[in-house]
Scaffold this motif. Structure first.
Motif, mmCIF file in Angstrom:
data_model
loop_
_atom_site.group_PDB
_atom_site.id
_atom_site.type_symbol
_atom_site.label_atom_id
_atom_site.label_comp_id
_atom_site.label_asym_id
_atom_site.label_seq_id
_atom_site.Cartn_x
_atom_site.Cartn_y
_atom_site.Cartn_z
ATOM 1 N N VAL A 70 -5.706 7.761 4.369
ATOM 2 C CA VAL A 70 -6.558 6.728 4.982
ATOM 3 C C VAL A 70 -5.700 5.896 5.931
ATOM 4 O O VAL A 70 -4.482 5.864 5.822
ATOM 5 C CB VAL A 70 -7.194 5.780 3.927
ATOM 6 N N ASP A 71 -6.391 5.219 6.828
ATOM 7 C CA ASP A 71 -5.735 4.313 7.768
ATOM 8 C C ASP A 71 -5.541 2.971 7.058
ATOM 9 O O ASP A 71 -6.516 2.323 6.677
ATOM 10 C CB ASP A 71 -6.646 4.150 9.004
ATOM 11 N N ILE A 122 -16.257 -7.464 10.579
ATOM 12 C CA ILE A 122 -14.832 -7.619 10.878
ATOM 13 C C ILE A 122 -14.411 -6.655 11.985
ATOM 14 O O ILE A 122 -13.512 -6.944 12.774
ATOM 15 C CB ILE A 122 -13.952 -7.435 9.614
ATOM 16 N N TYR A 124 0.827 -1.207 0.000
ATOM 17 C CA TYR A 124 0.000 0.000 0.000
ATOM 18 C C TYR A 124 0.863 1.260 0.000
ATOM 19 O O TYR A 124 0.589 2.222 -0.709
ATOM 20 C CB TYR A 124 -0.945 0.019 1.194
ATOM 21 N N ILE A 161 -14.511 -1.261 -3.702
ATOM 22 C CA ILE A 161 -13.359 -1.009 -2.832
ATOM 23 C C ILE A 161 -12.564 0.195 -3.340
ATOM 24 O O ILE A 161 -12.199 1.084 -2.577
ATOM 25 C CB ILE A 161 -12.434 -2.248 -2.769
ATOM 26 N N LEU A 162 -12.324 0.217 -4.640
ATOM 27 C CA LEU A 162 -11.477 1.276 -5.194
ATOM 28 C C LEU A 162 -12.182 2.621 -5.254
ATOM 29 O O LEU A 162 -11.587 3.656 -4.932
ATOM 30 C CB LEU A 162 -11.003 0.890 -6.608
ATOM 31 N N MET A 169 -4.707 0.151 8.061
ATOM 32 C CA MET A 169 -5.357 -0.930 8.801
ATOM 33 C C MET A 169 -6.830 -1.055 8.395
ATOM 34 O O MET A 169 -7.335 -2.166 8.218
ATOM 35 C CB MET A 169 -5.263 -0.603 10.297
ATOM 36 N N VAL A 170 -7.487 0.076 8.244
ATOM 37 C CA VAL A 170 -8.905 0.063 7.849
ATOM 38 C C VAL A 170 -9.052 -0.493 6.438
ATOM 39 O O VAL A 170 -9.964 -1.279 6.157
ATOM 40 C CB VAL A 170 -9.504 1.486 7.952
ATOM 41 N N VAL A 171 -8.140 -0.117 5.570
ATOM 42 C CA VAL A 171 -8.190 -0.596 4.190
ATOM 43 C C VAL A 171 -7.939 -2.106 4.153
ATOM 44 O O VAL A 171 -8.666 -2.855 3.487
ATOM 45 C CB VAL A 171 -7.144 0.132 3.313
ATOM 46 N N ARG A 192 -8.400 -4.264 6.482
ATOM 47 C CA ARG A 192 -9.561 -4.931 7.071
ATOM 48 C C ARG A 192 -10.715 -4.971 6.070
ATOM 49 O O ARG A 192 -11.426 -5.962 5.959
ATOM 50 C CB ARG A 192 -9.980 -4.137 8.308
ATOM 51 N N SER A 193 -10.882 -3.890 5.355
ATOM 52 C CA SER A 193 -11.988 -3.792 4.413
ATOM 53 C C SER A 193 -11.829 -4.807 3.281
ATOM 54 O O SER A 193 -12.774 -5.529 2.927
ATOM 55 C CB SER A 193 -12.058 -2.372 3.851
ATOM 56 N N ILE A 194 -10.628 -4.888 2.729
ATOM 57 C CA ILE A 194 -10.386 -5.839 1.642
ATOM 58 C C ILE A 194 -10.526 -7.265 2.161
ATOM 59 O O ILE A 194 -11.199 -8.105 1.560
ATOM 60 C CB ILE A 194 -8.989 -5.611 1.017
ATOM 61 N N LEU A 195 -9.897 -7.519 3.304
ATOM 62 C CA LEU A 195 -9.966 -8.849 3.906
ATOM 63 C C LEU A 195 -11.413 -9.263 4.167
ATOM 64 O O LEU A 195 -11.824 -10.385 3.851
ATOM 65 C CB LEU A 195 -9.181 -8.851 5.222
ATOM 66 N N SER A 196 -12.191 -8.335 4.707
ATOM 67 C CA SER A 196 -13.567 -8.685 5.062
ATOM 68 C C SER A 196 -14.411 -8.907 3.818
ATOM 69 O O SER A 196 -15.297 -9.758 3.802
ATOM 70 C CB SER A 196 -14.187 -7.605 5.943
ATOM 71 N N ASN A 228 -17.717 -5.087 6.682
ATOM 72 C CA ASN A 228 -16.910 -4.121 7.422
ATOM 73 C C ASN A 228 -17.355 -4.025 8.877
ATOM 74 O O ASN A 228 -16.522 -3.925 9.780
ATOM 75 C CB ASN A 228 -16.969 -2.745 6.759
#
Lengths: 211, 211
Positions: free
Chosen positions: A161-162, B176, A148, A204-205, A164-166, A168-172, B173
């Motif tokens: 952006v954070d 998670i 990233y 996401i993007l 970590m939040v990104v 988490r968002s992709i992972l979730s 989101n």
DNA sequence: GTTATAATTAAGTGATTACTCACTCAATTA
DNA sequence: TAATTGAGTGAGTAATCACTTAATTATAAC
């Protein structure tokens, strides 16, 4: 039932059969509800032989979980994303994300019953949570972080952006996609997984607001 | 251990105690690993009385899951979002999303051990998956659908996205976020949940690419 | 073919499980 | 005061559990 590749563990025939049947039954009924008798029957061996190769029933679970988390997490879970992030730094972000998501979905598909056991037992037992965090989540976060950062430096991805939040968002998004397919597949049929992934990446993007 | 509000079920004192202890133990150890002896001890009743009120151990689980899904899903799970979506049609999208996410996190927090049991048992048993889908997921999707459509009509949210994908993205989101807090809380501490939610909403609304 | 060794089994073991039932006793009704 | 009730108990039950072990079979070396 598709079998999971356990070659890396150097098991003999009986051990392999016992583990395969255990994976199947643990994922179907949960660890506690699956009995050694059933495992023996499914594996086509006697109950006694189970306890020759695995001291206790819990040791079977440990063999499945901790061993695989420790030994295979690098090869199975992390190698894929590492390679993609490394080899595709020049490609456009859409392609990279698509490769990663596609690759992760395929990977989880390959090891699904095992992944489900890890997932469920991690909720119940701290030691397993620890192994999952240290061997998978933490490392995946580091790899993603590097990626990233470079994408942000190139002014492709947002800096404000954070991460970590990104992450988490992709992972979730990947996780819920798999969950929908594997657990609630009865209610949601995807005709075209490729298109589905494209739609996820688009959200996401670009987000969901009108620009 | 915070107790879950079971008033709606019109239970007598013993039944309530048995259910509270069952919720606690099922969520800690899983259904199969929790024994009736333990439940009796924790509830401060004799083992016999458990089976006077609940024919079998599985009936306790059914009482927790199916009953609560059917009776309380409307009040607990859906009412919150319905109200927010209905009363805030004029407000800006950021505020609405924030209210919803905040409200959902608080709701799950309130019923967490029960939510965890539902979650885990839904993975293992189709009948529970069916109840979750029909009483919660399906209805929540309908409510979200209406809301999104209106927001899209007002040109606030994008029309060229799959609402299902958006719904899944927001849901995942939230999920998670809760999982990180409840299951991996040891590794991730949030000082300020408000700010965390703002960051999540920012990513959902605006995506991660540089515009 | 004999013998030694290892692999595998079938028939156990005690412990524990979900569940029962004969009984108690405080509260209610006659 | 006597009779009746029913919530509540906890020792008991058959079944099942994880696990053991003595007996049996397969393997291998000579």
């Amino acid at each position: 039932m598709k079998k999971i590749d356990l070659k890396e563990l150097n098991l003999n025939e009986k051990e392999e059969k016992i583990l395969q049947s255990s994976i199947k039954l643990f994922s179907e009924k949960g660890f506690s509800a699956a009995t050694s008798k059933e495992i023996a029957k499914d594996a086509g061996v006697s109950e006694g032989i189970i306890f020759k190769y695995f001291k206790t029933k819990k040791d079977i679970l440990k063999a499945i979980l901790l061993h695989l988390i420790n030994i295979l997490s690098e090869k199975i879970v992390l190698k894929g994303i590492k390679d993609i992030f490394k080899n595709d730094k020049e490609c456009d972000i859409k392609t990279v994300l698509k490769k990663v998501i596609y690759d992760r979905i395929k990977m989880v598909d390959k090891i699904y019953p095992m992944a489900q056991i890890i997932f469920m037992e991690a909720i119940l037992h701290e030691e397993i949570r620890d192994a999952v965090y240290n061997n998978i989540i933490k490392k995946a976060m580091e790899i993603f972080n590097d990626f990233y950062f470079q994408m942000a430096e190139k002014n492709i991805l947002r800096k404000n952006v954070d991460i970590m939040v990104v992450f988490r968002s992709i992972l979730s998004n990947i996780a819920i996609f798999i969950a929908q397919k594997k657990i609630f597949g009865k209610y949601f049929k995807f005709e075209n997984i490729d298109k589905e992934i494209d739609k996820v990446i688009d959200v996401i993007l670009n987000g969901i607001t009108v620009q």
